[in-house]
Design a protein around this motif. Structure first.
Motif, PDB file in Angstrom:
ATOM      1  N   ALA A   1       0.859  -1.186   0.000  1.00 57.06           N
ATOM      2  CA  ALA A   1       0.000   0.000   0.000  1.00 57.06           C
ATOM      3  C   ALA A   1       0.892   1.232   0.000  1.00 57.06           C
ATOM      4  O   ALA A   1       1.678   1.449   0.930  1.00 57.06           O
ATOM      5  CB  ALA A   1      -0.902  -0.016   1.228  1.00 57.06           C
TER       6      ALA A   1
ATOM      7  N   ASP B   1      -2.467   4.017  -3.408  1.00 54.49           N
ATOM      8  CA  ASP B   1      -2.575   2.955  -4.403  1.00 54.49           C
ATOM      9  C   ASP B   1      -2.209   1.646  -3.714  1.00 54.49           C
ATOM     10  O   ASP B   1      -1.358   1.635  -2.832  1.00 54.49           O
ATOM     11  CB  ASP B   1      -1.577   3.240  -5.540  1.00 54.49           C
TER      12      ASP B   1
ATOM     13  N   THR C   1      -7.094  -6.232   0.100  1.00 54.05           N
ATOM     14  CA  THR C   1      -6.674  -5.045  -0.639  1.00 54.05           C
ATOM     15  C   THR C   1      -7.747  -3.968  -0.597  1.00 54.05           C
ATOM     16  O   THR C   1      -7.473  -2.798  -0.345  1.00 54.05           O
ATOM     17  CB  THR C   1      -6.393  -5.425  -2.100  1.00 54.05           C
ATOM     18  N   GLN C   2      -8.976  -4.413  -0.813  1.00 51.38           N
ATOM     19  CA  GLN C   2     -10.067  -3.434  -0.819  1.00 51.38           C
ATOM     20  C   GLN C   2     -10.234  -2.772   0.533  1.00 51.38           C
ATOM     21  O   GLN C   2     -10.491  -1.584   0.638  1.00 51.38           O
ATOM     22  CB  GLN C   2     -11.369  -4.121  -1.239  1.00 51.38           C
TER      23      GLN C   2
ATOM     24  N   GLN D   1      -7.625  -0.233   1.001  1.00 54.03           N
ATOM     25  CA  GLN D   1      -7.849   0.922   0.140  1.00 54.03           C
ATOM     26  C   GLN D   1      -8.763   1.970   0.782  1.00 54.03           C
ATOM     27  O   GLN D   1      -8.794   3.114   0.355  1.00 54.03           O
ATOM     28  CB  GLN D   1      -8.481   0.437  -1.170  1.00 54.03           C
TER      29      GLN D   1
END
Ligand SMILES: Nc1ncnc2c1ncn2[C@@H]1O[C@H](COP(=O)(O)OP(=O)(O)OP(=O)(O)O)[C@@H](O)[C@H]1O
Ligand SMILES: [Mg+2]
Lengths: 282, 235
Positions: free
Chosen positions: A58, A146, A135-136, A139
């Motif tokens: 990240a 990113d 990952t989501q 985020q």
């Protein structure tokens, strides 16, 4: 037992063609299982190797406060799927980039590289779906610019494994069904050829179990031989691949034994079905 | 030993083979079962050995009610009944000895005892010297003796014979029949279906006669004796 074996041998001598055919179909059914099983086994092993390197990176926005970063690290490492979270400063990233790409030593400048978090997942949580999910979640932090994770080919390997597994099971089951039918037919020929004997056995008071036993043993033995043949074929295929293409691993003995036993069970099933039908009719 | 009460047997395609048949055969008794072809004799015997079950009524054999008998219990009952047929039903690829031993082997008799038992049975049926002959090498009468020996392997309380002399000439018939009498004299009940009226008349054994699925005469009911066999039997 002696009687039983004699009868099994008699059966083989009476219909050598059908006997061979049943052994061969069982062998092919298990060979199909075996080949696809090998593929799955080896893709799996490759995947495990790849998975160990799966990490989520990240990239953080410039000027993110250290408190926010450590709070986020605390949160993320509390995710059940997460094994470890490391912070990588721009300086560390620069050092790493220079080590990995020495030709471009001079091009890199610390200011190019944003600070980042490297997230490693626990074993068993490294499949594409979980990676994407984590990952989501990462985020959602506002200061995360990113997120990058494992390349497409990880997913591709997974797909190969799943398709190979499904194809192996489908093809193997199809062959197994054919094997059950063929062995059932073989045994039925033997049953019919010996229907006189069977009717006398029942007349003098032999139990159904006793009448059935030699046929079941017959089917089971043919199945075992088919299973051994399949093991040999699979082993041979593996040997060829291992020596000519890529290094592969073979089933451990326990699995191989189960496969051979599976052949026996297919044979047993086929003969049980056909003898059962004959006995119930009489 | 055998007890039929109001037995009806209907076959799927040919219809009624037995209609309301009632009789009993006692322990140690010898009974002939007579009647014209198609009368239902074989059907009665098949009901006794539980190859068939009654459509209605009750068949009791050696104390067991056959209609409710679970499949798994049939072998145990069959071991107490010896069965002999007109066509002998021997295995052609086995010798006389092996045919007899076969019945012992498949009913789980201890292996060690088999040879002695077989040779005793061969002697009993008068074939001590023919043990190693194949059925092909034996006369009809001799083949039937082998079949009888096989029927005796488990010391049955009842011997059921469906026209055992049907394929034999007079001399062989007499021999086989004498053997059945001896077996009966030793205490085994015998139910024998036959067309041989000479044989029936020459003896004073009980006669049960069926015709078109019905019991039309039983010498145990009326004035007794085989000499009074009824109308359907020519004099
Ligand atoms: N398995 C069977 N299926 C259908 N019908 C049958 C069967 N066995 C006998 N039958 C019928 O039942 C009737 C009685 O036959 P059964 O064999 O009992 O006569 P039988 O007295 O033994 O005759 P035979 O003296 O010729 O041997 C006959 O009409 C025959 O067609
Ligand atoms: Mg008959």
């Amino acid at each position: 037992m002696r009687l039983t074996f004699r009868e099994v041998m008699l059966g083989v001598r009476r219909s050598p063609l059908l006997s061979t055919l049943s052994v061969v179909t069982i062998a092919f059914s298990l060979f199909a299982f075996g080949l696809f099983g090998l593929l799955v086994l080896n893709v799996d092993r490759a995947l495990r190797g790849v998975e160990e390197h799966v990490e989520i990176v990240a990239f953080l926005a410039d000027g993110t406060l250290p408190e926010s970063i450590s709070a986020a690290m605390g949160d993320i490492s509390a995710f059940p799927e997460v094994a470890r979270v490391d912070q990588v400063s721009p300086e560390q990233a620069l050092a790493r980039a220079r080590a990995e790409l020495p030709e471009f030593q001079d091009v890199f400048d610390a200011s190019f590289l944003p600070p980042s978090l490297e997230v490693r997942l626990k074993e068993g949580h490294r499949d594409p779906a979980t990676v994407k999910d984590v990952t989501q979640r990462i985020q959602t932090y506002p200061f995360v610019d990113d997120v990058r994770y494992g390349e497409d080919w990880v997913k591709k390997l997974y797909d190969i494994r799943n398709i190979a597994g499904a194809a192996g099971i489908a093809l193997g089951l199809l062959f197994a069904a054919v094997a059950v039918i063929i062995i059932g037919t073989t045994i039925r020929m033997t049953v019919l050829a010996r229907s006189r004997e069977i009717s006398i056995m029942r007349l003098v008071g032999a139990t159904d179990g006793f009448v059935r036993r030699p046929f079941l043993i017959d089917g089971f033995l043919k199945g075992l031989i088919g299973g051994l043949l399949a093991l040999l074929l699979t082993w041979g295929a593996n040997y060829l691949i291992s020596h000519n293409l890529i290094q592969t691993v073979f089933f451990d003995p326990g699995i191989a034994f189960l496969g051979v036993l599976g052949g026996g069970i297919i044979g047993l099933l086929g003969s049980a079905l056909s003898v059962g039908r004959h006995l119930r009719r009489a | 030993m055998i007890r039929f009460s109001h037995v009806v047997k209907e076959y799927p395609r040919t219809g009624l083979a037995l209609n309301d048949v009632t009789f009993r055969v006692n322990k140690g008794e010898f009974a002939f079962l007579t009647g014209p072809s198609g009368a239902g004799k074989s059907t009665i015997l098949r009901l006794v050995i539980v190859e068939e079950r009654p459509t209605a009524g009750e068949v009791r054999v050696s104390g067991s009610l056959t209609s409710g008998l679970p499949r798994g219990e049939i072998p145990r009952l069959r071991r107490r009944i010896g069965v002999v047929f007109q066509d002998f039903r021997l295995l052609e690829d086995r010798t006389a000895e092996e045919n007899i031993a076969f019945a012992l082997e498949v009913t789980g008799a201890p292996r060690e005892g088999i040879p002695a038992r077989v040779s005793r049975l061969l002697t009993q049926v008068g074939l001590a010297s023919k043990g190693t002959s194949y059925p092909k090498e034996l006369s009809g009468g001799e083949q039937q003796r082998v079949a009888i020996a096989r029927a005796l392997v488990n010391d049955p309380v009842l011997l059921v014979a469906d026209e055992p002399t049907g394929n034999l000439d007079d001399r062989a018939t007499r021999g086989v029949f004498q053997l059945l009498r001896d077996i009966n004299a030793a205490g085994t009940a015998v139910l024998m279906a036959t067309h041989n009226l000479e044989l029936v008349k020459r003896n004073t054994y009980r006669v049960i006669e069926v015709n078109r699925g019905q019991l039309v005469f039983d010498s145990a009911d009326g004035n007794g004796g085989a000499a009074t066999v009824t109308s359907s039997t020519p004099a």
